[in-house]
Design an enzyme around this catalytic site. Structure first.
Site, PDB file in Angstrom:
ATOM      1  CG  ASN A   1     -57.248  -8.972 -31.247  1.00  0.00           C
ATOM      2  OD1 ASN A   1     -57.809  -7.941 -31.632  1.00  0.00           O
ATOM      3  ND2 ASN A   1     -55.944  -9.094 -31.182  1.00  0.00           N
TER       4      ASN A   1
ATOM      5  CD  GLU B   1     -54.560  -5.624 -31.805  1.00  0.00           C
ATOM      6  OE1 GLU B   1     -54.075  -4.543 -32.181  1.00  0.00           O
ATOM      7  OE2 GLU B   1     -54.788  -6.575 -32.580  1.00  0.00           O
TER       8      GLU B   1
ATOM      9  CG  ASP C   1     -53.860 -12.350 -30.657  1.00  0.00           C
ATOM     10  OD1 ASP C   1     -53.203 -13.322 -31.117  1.00  0.00           O
ATOM     11  OD2 ASP C   1     -53.987 -11.274 -31.264  1.00  0.00           O
TER      12      ASP C   1
ATOM     13  CG  ASN D   1     -50.078 -11.840 -32.401  1.00  0.00           C
ATOM     14  OD1 ASN D   1     -50.564 -11.959 -33.530  1.00  0.00           O
ATOM     15  ND2 ASN D   1     -50.198 -10.740 -31.684  1.00  0.00           N
TER      16      ASN D   1
ATOM     17  CG  ASP E   1     -57.341 -15.256 -31.430  1.00  0.00           C
ATOM     18  OD1 ASP E   1     -57.026 -14.238 -30.797  1.00  0.00           O
ATOM     19  OD2 ASP E   1     -57.312 -15.323 -32.695  1.00  0.00           O
TER      20      ASP E   1
ATOM     21  CG  ASP F   1     -57.634  -8.707 -37.551  1.00  0.00           C
ATOM     22  OD1 ASP F   1     -58.065  -8.446 -36.409  1.00  0.00           O
ATOM     23  OD2 ASP F   1     -56.480  -8.389 -37.914  1.00  0.00           O
ATOM     24  CG  HIS F   2     -58.242 -11.754 -33.883  1.00  0.00           C
ATOM     25  ND1 HIS F   2     -57.252 -12.636 -33.509  1.00  0.00           N
ATOM     26  CD2 HIS F   2     -57.605 -10.621 -34.278  1.00  0.00           C
ATOM     27  CE1 HIS F   2     -56.073 -12.056 -33.666  1.00  0.00           C
ATOM     28  NE2 HIS F   2     -56.248 -10.838 -34.136  1.00  0.00           N
TER      29      HIS F   2
END
Length: 256
Positions: free
Chosen positions: A7, A34, A147, A149, A218, A247-248
């Site tokens: 991501n 994303e 991802d 989530n 993930d 952030d991943h």
DNA sequence: ATGGTCGGTATCCGA
């Protein structure tokens, strides 16, 4: 064959990281989430130039967006779930690569419990499960990555007390993900690494990465015959420490 | 203890 998922929180902001990471790691296939981009602004040429001629992207302005970037040809491309209406959020891209079927997902975030978006999240995961029921058999070579989530297990959160009843770790979310997994998937990170506590996402808030306060949301999952061919699966924390990171972290799996 | 930071349709909203 090396497959990765990442991501990148905007391809426009992260293209240099993607190029650098691919140059260093040479995955055969990279699944992105994303992208936050429309096709017209997606950097096809830069990716082709470093050895990825086969690219599929499903995007929209500003939100969501998934892509598959591959050294190997992609066929039978599936854009979103079959029961998604036109204009649905760009969250799923499937493709056949050789003898395997790859499904790349960006699972809904859910915002917070009690919202319409949280309900949508649970329903979306349920519809994804039904898609696998209809389209594939666990004896086939199937990969689901992306991802989620959702942190499925207590080992997948840095602190169970801190995350109790928090979004990404609520019981309904974990139940929905567990139901999806029961289609027949094997979590490759767990198969290879046992009970290792490693994370793939750290909030930008509170310097969580520096303290390794993260979640493992993930994932790369495989059907049983493909899981038997998996030799390695790891999370590459390195690019999370680069300047202006997403952030991943990327998750990688290798198969013979 | 409800903040904090990031990216985009941007001076708010979603993550």
């Amino acid at each position: 064959m090396k497959i990765a998922t990442w991501n990148i929180n905007s391809i426009k902001s992260r293209i240099d990281h993607v190029l650098k990471w691919c140059g260093q790691n040479q995955p055969d296939v990279l699944c992105l989430q994303e992208t936050k981009s429309v096709d017209a602004k997606f950097p096809y040429a830069k990716l082709r130039a470093i050895g990825y001629p086969h690219i599929e992207h499903l995007g929209e302005p500003a939100y969501n967006g998934v892509a598959i970037i591959s050294k190997l040809p992609l066929s039978n491309v599936q854009r979103n779930l079959p029961d998604d209406k036109s204009g649905a959020q760009s969250r799923m891209l499937g493709a056949t690569i050789g003898d395997l079927r790859l499904v790349n997902i960006y699972g809904p975030h859910g915002t917070s419990q009690g919202t319409e978006k949280y309900v949508f999240k649970l329903e979306w995961i349920g519809r994804l499960r039904k898609y696998f029921d209809k389209q594939f058999k666990p004896r086939e070579n199937v990969v689901l990555c992306g991802d989620l989530n959702v942190a499925p297990h207590e080992l997948d959160v840095w602190s169970v007390p801190a995350w109790r009843n928090k979004l990404h770790f609520t019981k309904p979310e974990r139940d929905a993900i567990q139901d999806l997994k029961k289609w027949g998937f094997v979590d490759l990170f767990r198969q290879i690494n046992g009970d290792e506590k490693e994370f793939s996402w750290w909030s930008n808030f509170r310097h969580d990465f520096e303290k390794d306060r993260g979640l493992r949301i993930d994932h790369i999952w495989a059907s049983p015959p493909l899981a038997e061919r998996c030799t390695e699966c790891w999370i590459d924390k390195d690019p999370r420490g680069w300047d202006h990171p997403t952030d991943h972290a990327p998750v990688v799996a290798e198969f013979f």
